[in-house]
Design an enzyme around this catalytic site. Sequence first.
Site, PDB file in Angstrom:
ATOM      1  N   ASP A  56       0.823  -1.237  -0.111  1.00  9.64           N
ATOM      2  CA  ASP A  56       0.085   0.086   0.055  1.00  9.64           C
ATOM      3  C   ASP A  56       0.834   1.160  -0.114  1.00  9.64           C
ATOM      4  OD1 ASP A  56      -2.033   1.788   0.272  1.00  9.64           O
ATOM      5  OD2 ASP A  56      -2.962   0.892   1.931  1.00  9.64           O
ATOM      6  N   ASP A  57       0.941   1.897  -1.210  1.00  7.11           N
ATOM      7  CA  ASP A  57       1.633   3.300  -1.133  1.00  7.11           C
ATOM      8  C   ASP A  57       2.903   3.072  -1.211  1.00  7.11           C
ATOM      9  OD1 ASP A  57      -0.859   4.430  -0.781  1.00  7.11           O
ATOM     10  OD2 ASP A  57      -0.475   5.461   0.798  1.00  7.11           O
ATOM     11  N   CYS A  92      -5.571   5.040  -3.520  1.00  9.78           N
ATOM     12  CA  CYS A  92      -5.770   3.533  -3.400  1.00  9.78           C
ATOM     13  C   CYS A  92      -6.739   3.025  -4.025  1.00  9.78           C
ATOM     14  CB  CYS A  92      -5.395   3.371  -1.785  1.00  9.78           C
ATOM     15  SG  CYS A  92      -4.378   4.216  -0.941  1.00  9.78           S
ATOM     16  N   ASP A 339      -0.337  -0.212  -4.986  1.00  4.09           N
ATOM     17  CA  ASP A 339      -1.604   0.191  -5.689  1.00  4.09           C
ATOM     18  C   ASP A 339      -1.162   1.436  -6.060  1.00  4.09           C
ATOM     19  OD1 ASP A 339      -1.344   1.381  -3.034  1.00  4.09           O
ATOM     20  OD2 ASP A 339      -3.212   0.818  -2.416  1.00  4.09           O
ATOM     21  N   ASN A 340      -0.293   2.295  -5.561  1.00 10.11           N
ATOM     22  CA  ASN A 340       0.153   3.765  -5.928  1.00 10.11           C
ATOM     23  C   ASN A 340       1.283   4.031  -5.244  1.00 10.11           C
ATOM     24  OD1 ASN A 340      -2.357   4.244  -4.082  1.00 10.11           O
ATOM     25  ND2 ASN A 340      -0.624   5.220  -3.441  1.00 10.11           N
TER      26      ASN A 340
END
Length: 601
Positions: A56-57, A92, A339-340
């Site tokens: 995540d991130d 997200c 996700d990013n």
Amino acid sequence: MLVRILLFCLLGLVVAGGNGDSKASGGGHNRHGNGKGNGKGKKLPLKPNMVLILADDQDAGTHTREIMPRLFDRLVDKGVNYENFFTPVSLCCPSRVSLLRTQAAHNHNITNVELPHGGWVKFNNAGYVKHTMPDFLQAAGYNTYYVGKYMNQQTEANCVELPVSGFNASDMLVDPYTYDYWRPGFSVNNGPVEIHEDTYSNDIVAQKGLAHLDSALASSRPFFVGIAPIGPHSYMNSSLRKSSARLYMDTPLWPIRHNHMFNDAQLPRTESFNPDEPMGVSWVKTLPKLNSSNVAYLDEFYRGRLRSLQSIDEMVGQIFDKLEAAGALDNTYVIYTSDNGFALGTHRRQPGKTLAFEEDIKVPLAIRGPGMPKGFTDTVSSYGMVDLSRTFLDLAGAKPDYEDDGTKINLHLGNERSTGARSYMKHRHSLTEFWVRGIEEGRFVESSYRLNNTYRTLRVHDTVAGKPVTYSYGVWCTGERELYDLTTDPYQVRNLLAPLNALGKFAAFDADAVLGTEMQRVLHRLDALTLVLKTCVGKSCVEPYSALFPRGQVHTLREAMRGKYDGFFANLPKVHFDHCMLGYQSRLEQPEWDDAWAYMK
């Protein structure tokens, strides 16, 4: 006689049905990766297993051997590392929906983390439940499992009444506990929330993920296991109520066993880090220079991100240990991505991820699987989340019940040329879209939200005139444009269109003397690609030149740069926004591509 016939038929059903695996067994899969016979001495084709690890991130800059040694030893060194992998939206929830739906954001229209423009409630209202990638994998005979973060606004209050579809078993992190590293709350199999006090989130996600992997390995069906820890996302205390002005997002947390790690680490002091002069467009160009206290905080924030990744790195090793012990590794694809991305200090920024700079949109992608080369880096292709989703579907022989926007990623198996009607061999572009407020995180922001943050950004690379080129081209709702030549300006500090932005929305296309003739020619072509991609569906998302040149004369930027096409590209309508407004408003983004504009000579 009748009784004997009935008993014979019943026995046949039992043998065929077994443990409920008849559908998958017909595909010839077993967990050890050996083909089953078909009664004629031949092996039936295998359906591979798939394990997705979704951070995540995590930006591509933290995807290194020094930071995640197990990931590199067990996955990257034994598989393919993809240098150009981009998020469709640098936020997200929209990115995860593109993974679930195999669709560009302008097609699924989940563009934020909460209502009215995004989140789990809007996903349900759109009718997407039961029409997702895991649902289609199940229909193709797969057992499917998931643990960790799934989608924003899946909450303690709605997790039962709005159940997740497509999984044999699931453990979903739900709000407000999703980003609380030491107080995670899970909805188990769509049940009410179960809160784990004083338990480190990444560790319990790993524990639950490994348990799901055990269940998957115990069956003869092929399987998909998704494991989505929250690291290295910012920390949010589940006990604090969200303010309209502040999100209370702070340094990621880590377990005690990692206290000693990265104590001297600092953010890379690149050319874009806290520059003396403001950069970028819209609100970015108004940011003040960071003071020494702010920079020290950003360094500590960075160290927290690195430490929070360590438990994920440990989990990667545990996953491979389990697959190897079960004899399943030879028939399993293991995929690692995020996700990013995330930015800290670049362009004078506070922590955040909602812009189209490389640190926001470029994320890790590494795949290890049967037949793939070892230690290979793909520097030629360019892919996004929809392509990863399409790859899962293609590997499984699964089909969505609508037109998707992806292409199977080149796994470099040696026998791949194309995927049916859509070729990935010349797939060298990615589009990132954004329609909602910019978000800043950390202790040094007065307000978490920034307006005028709507843009479309095209990332394309190719070889032109014998030289590699990589461009980032962005069109903003403010009328401003960005163009970066990443071969000479990898940190995006020299916007080639900056002198022209003050002159008006279309000035860039009428200023050869300022921009230069050759760069002007490039600009026309990048804008044409953006014109097609911003409303593309299906094949045109993968092969945008097929819309521009339906007779097949052009497939790449290199071919498009031929001088005989100058007039065609110069005369096409130009991408623009009428003004800034939250949410995807197609009426503000005219014109849309019209096939009547195609090159038909």
